[in-house]
Design a protein around this motif. Sequence first.
Motif, PDB file in Angstrom:
ATOM      1  N   VAL A 130       0.853  -1.184   0.000  1.00 15.82           N
ATOM      2  CA  VAL A 130       0.000   0.000   0.000  1.00 15.82           C
ATOM      3  C   VAL A 130       0.892   1.238   0.000  1.00 15.82           C
ATOM      4  O   VAL A 130       1.683   1.433   0.919  1.00 15.82           O
ATOM      5  N   VAL A 131       0.779   2.067  -1.020  1.00 13.74           N
ATOM      6  CA  VAL A 131       1.590   3.285  -1.084  1.00 13.74           C
ATOM      7  C   VAL A 131       0.761   4.537  -0.831  1.00 13.74           C
ATOM      8  O   VAL A 131       1.264   5.530  -0.311  1.00 13.74           O
ATOM      9  N   ALA A 132      -0.517   4.511  -1.183  1.00 15.86           N
ATOM     10  CA  ALA A 132      -1.359   5.687  -0.975  1.00 15.86           C
ATOM     11  C   ALA A 132      -2.810   5.250  -0.836  1.00 15.86           C
ATOM     12  O   ALA A 132      -3.209   4.168  -1.274  1.00 15.86           O
ATOM     13  N   GLN A 133      -3.585   6.120  -0.203  1.00 18.87           N
ATOM     14  CA  GLN A 133      -5.018   5.914  -0.048  1.00 18.87           C
ATOM     15  C   GLN A 133      -5.699   7.265  -0.156  1.00 18.87           C
ATOM     16  O   GLN A 133      -5.091   8.297   0.131  1.00 18.87           O
ATOM     17  N   SER A 134      -6.953   7.265  -0.556  1.00 24.24           N
ATOM     18  CA  SER A 134      -7.727   8.494  -0.518  1.00 24.24           C
ATOM     19  C   SER A 134      -9.179   8.173  -0.227  1.00 24.24           C
ATOM     20  O   SER A 134      -9.656   7.062  -0.482  1.00 24.24           O
ATOM     21  N   ARG A 135      -9.839   9.128   0.381  1.00 26.67           N
ATOM     22  CA  ARG A 135     -11.300   9.052   0.572  1.00 26.67           C
ATOM     23  C   ARG A 135     -11.863  10.418   0.249  1.00 26.67           C
ATOM     24  O   ARG A 135     -11.348  11.432   0.694  1.00 26.67           O
ATOM     25  N   GLN A 136     -12.918  10.428  -0.548  1.00 29.79           N
ATOM     26  CA  GLN A 136     -13.527  11.703  -0.877  1.00 29.79           C
ATOM     27  C   GLN A 136     -15.037  11.604  -0.837  1.00 29.79           C
ATOM     28  O   GLN A 136     -15.628  10.537  -1.039  1.00 29.79           O
ATOM     29  N   LEU A 137     -15.653  12.740  -0.534  1.00 30.24           N
ATOM     30  CA  LEU A 137     -17.101  12.900  -0.611  1.00 30.24           C
ATOM     31  C   LEU A 137     -17.363  13.755  -1.828  1.00 30.24           C
ATOM     32  O   LEU A 137     -16.761  14.823  -1.991  1.00 30.24           O
ATOM     33  N   ALA A 138     -18.234  13.298  -2.694  1.00 28.67           N
ATOM     34  CA  ALA A 138     -18.480  14.000  -3.962  1.00 28.67           C
ATOM     35  C   ALA A 138     -19.976  14.046  -4.237  1.00 28.67           C
ATOM     36  O   ALA A 138     -20.769  13.295  -3.666  1.00 28.67           O
ATOM     37  N   LEU A 139     -20.365  14.948  -5.128  1.00 34.13           N
ATOM     38  CA  LEU A 139     -21.763  15.105  -5.519  1.00 34.13           C
ATOM     39  C   LEU A 139     -22.097  14.171  -6.665  1.00 34.13           C
ATOM     40  O   LEU A 139     -21.307  13.990  -7.606  1.00 34.13           O
ATOM     41  N   ILE A 140     -23.286  13.580  -6.603  1.00 34.11           N
ATOM     42  CA  ILE A 140     -23.754  12.699  -7.671  1.00 34.11           C
ATOM     43  C   ILE A 140     -23.903  13.501  -8.961  1.00 34.11           C
ATOM     44  O   ILE A 140     -24.430  14.625  -8.953  1.00 34.11           O
ATOM     45  N   PRO A 141     -23.421  12.969 -10.088  1.00 29.38           N
ATOM     46  CA  PRO A 141     -23.625  13.668 -11.368  1.00 29.38           C
ATOM     47  C   PRO A 141     -25.112  13.893 -11.620  1.00 29.38           C
ATOM     48  O   PRO A 141     -25.924  13.011 -11.374  1.00 29.38           O
ATOM     49  N   ARG A 142     -25.444  15.074 -12.109  1.00 34.20           N
ATOM     50  CA  ARG A 142     -26.848  15.370 -12.419  1.00 34.20           C
ATOM     51  C   ARG A 142     -27.267  14.686 -13.704  1.00 34.20           C
ATOM     52  O   ARG A 142     -26.498  14.608 -14.638  1.00 34.20           O
TER      53      ARG A 142
END
Length: 301
Positions: free
Chosen positions: A289-301
């Motif tokens: 494991v070299v990197a991780q990310s978590r994001q909150l994003a808006l659903i495409p319209r």
Amino acid sequence: MTELAIDDAVAGEREAAPEPDDAPFARVCALTELPGEDPAVGRYRGTIEPTWTIGHKLHGGTMVAGSAAAASRRLRAAAPELAGMFPISASTDFLGAPEAGEVEYEVRIRKTGRQICLIDTGLVQGGRTLVHTVFTFGHLNDQAPAYAADNAGDMPAEPTADAVFYTPDSPMGQLVHVSEGASVALDPRWARFLEQEQGEPRLRLWIRAREGDQQDPDVAAYFAMMAGDMSPPVPTNMGRFGWAPTVQMTTYLRRRPAPGWLRVIATAHEIGERMFDEDQLVLDSTGAVVAQSRQLALIPR
């Protein structure tokens, strides 16, 4: 996050384009120090070229990586004894959408310590701070882990024969210009949208930096941070196409990657009516494991 326009021809693209032996990502991390009136603020000029865009928008992970390079530059100048530290965590808010081209970084050191340092970085364009990132600096892992889950599963270390490469003349490559500075390929076994089908909100891909970018350990590490934002939005597999604006993203860097391909595994816990979460796990050619990310994003319209 990315903006996707799906075309039937995507599934037919299977060949990788020749790779020039250069270091295009290193130019994202190449900075020029600027004079400033406030000695507590480090100021740097950089350039993010159109290569590092998706559609007409700068790639979010690339902006985080450029900001990380500026934060590292400032810490090493202000506290040379801490030069062995590296950004191990980045919490990023996107306040606006910068254009490709020249950008400035304003860096403020908030705390220094033998184990942890905290640094604020603003990416500035047109006199406005458009991306704000809070970095935690520490020491990267350089030994084998005491425990490691089977993160790769059945995903090979390199693209399979049926992998869908982003080529300059393919619909994916024409949209995801990042593929002009790195090699990128989707795993079709998870990417059901390629066959105009629907599936679980999960995607897998391979990405490899150019040889020149792999030779500099710092650039290779920044590239791994960028790779943690490389997957298309996972709702794509559920037929939700379009721009998915990131609300907030956190990126972790665990270690410098071994040379070769990186594997990116993207999953979600919940796809809501307005928002969704997306986790991306980045493994190097050894499976570490070299990197991780978590994001909150808006659903495409």
